[in-house]
Design a protein around this motif. Structure first.
Motif, mmCIF file in Angstrom:
data_model
loop_
_atom_site.group_PDB
_atom_site.id
_atom_site.type_symbol
_atom_site.label_atom_id
_atom_site.label_comp_id
_atom_site.label_asym_id
_atom_site.label_seq_id
_atom_site.Cartn_x
_atom_site.Cartn_y
_atom_site.Cartn_z
ATOM 1 N N VAL A 65 49.763 -80.905 -44.791
ATOM 2 C CA VAL A 65 48.590 -80.736 -43.930
ATOM 3 C C VAL A 65 47.748 -79.619 -44.532
ATOM 4 O O VAL A 65 47.984 -78.443 -44.279
ATOM 5 C CB VAL A 65 49.017 -80.395 -42.485
ATOM 6 C CG1 VAL A 65 47.813 -80.202 -41.606
ATOM 7 C CG2 VAL A 65 49.912 -81.488 -41.936
ATOM 8 N N PRO A 77 43.406 -83.044 -40.541
ATOM 9 C CA PRO A 77 44.779 -83.052 -40.033
ATOM 10 C C PRO A 77 45.130 -81.761 -39.283
ATOM 11 O O PRO A 77 45.863 -81.800 -38.292
ATOM 12 C CB PRO A 77 45.654 -83.235 -41.269
ATOM 13 C CG PRO A 77 44.775 -83.083 -42.442
ATOM 14 C CD PRO A 77 43.371 -83.212 -41.989
ATOM 15 N N ASP A 128 52.769 -88.047 -43.085
ATOM 16 C CA ASP A 128 51.634 -87.337 -42.506
ATOM 17 C C ASP A 128 51.926 -87.027 -41.043
ATOM 18 O O ASP A 128 51.773 -87.883 -40.171
ATOM 19 C CB ASP A 128 50.359 -88.169 -42.626
ATOM 20 C CG ASP A 128 49.124 -87.403 -42.169
ATOM 21 O OD1 ASP A 128 49.257 -86.238 -41.726
ATOM 22 O OD2 ASP A 128 48.028 -87.971 -42.255
ATOM 23 N N SER A 140 50.283 -85.475 -38.982
ATOM 24 C CA SER A 140 49.091 -85.295 -38.161
ATOM 25 C C SER A 140 48.514 -86.612 -37.656
ATOM 26 O O SER A 140 47.397 -86.637 -37.146
ATOM 27 C CB SER A 140 48.021 -84.548 -38.960
ATOM 28 O OG SER A 140 47.508 -85.379 -39.990
#
Length: 185
Positions: A30, A35, A99, A101
């Protein structure tokens, strides 16, 4: 409950967000605005929302528990605080995802870090608290500490990660004891 006490409760609740953000920050996955914003928004929003939902649930049962509400406040805050302290000594590592986020993983993290806020919201229904201000304070503090965790994840995660959750638990137990003792004395 004074503004300082609400702020301290917000700090205690935000320690989960901070600890999770430290872990995410140390992953290096991130590292741009979008994000980071998604994570701090979701963590703050869910902390405030769960506090409000807990308060709402607590208000509906307030008349049934008025005689022993100070015991309930102590129990709820001590339960959350002790759980945070125990988790601060756990050795389990967070799972790695591509990921953190996005999608379901972000939603699960936001809900998981805000479960404690539900119990705190119930206890706030038993006290004289400006609910809107408390929920906003909890949300903003959670977002701010999430941002701090993400930005300082590499350094702070290696040195202090689990100790932040320990501190959060101690703060919540202290607030619960203060409420209990002020009612008894």
């Amino acid at each position: 409950m004074s503004g300082w006490e609400i702020f301290l409760v917000a700090l205690g609740l935000a320690m989960d967000c901070f600890a999770v953000s430290l872990g995410i920050g140390t992953s290096g996955r991130v590292n741009s605005f979008r994000p980071v914003f998604r994570i701090i928004f979701h963590f703050g929003f869910f902390q405030g929302l769960m506090t409000f939902l807990g308060w709402l649930a607590g208000r509906t049962i307030l008349n049934l528990i008025a005689g022993f509400d100070h015991w309930l406040v102590l129990f709820l805050l001590a339960f959350v605080g002790i759980r945070m302290i125990v988790e601060s000594f756990s050795k389990k590592e967070e799972e790695e995802y591509a990921d953190p986020s996005r999608g379901w993983f972000l939603l699960i993290l936001a809900i998981a870090t805000s479960i404690d806020a539900l119990a705190v919201g119930i206890s706030m229904a038993l006290l004289e608290v400006n609910t809107l201000a408390a929920c906003l304070t909890i949300g903003v503090v959670s977002s701010a500490l999430s941002l701090a965790g993400l930005l300082g994840g590499d350094f702070l995660g290696k040195k202090f990660g689990k100790r932040m959750e320990l501190l959060g638990g101690i703060i919540l137990i202290g607030i619960g004891l203060r409420v209990f003792l002020s009612h008894i004395l």
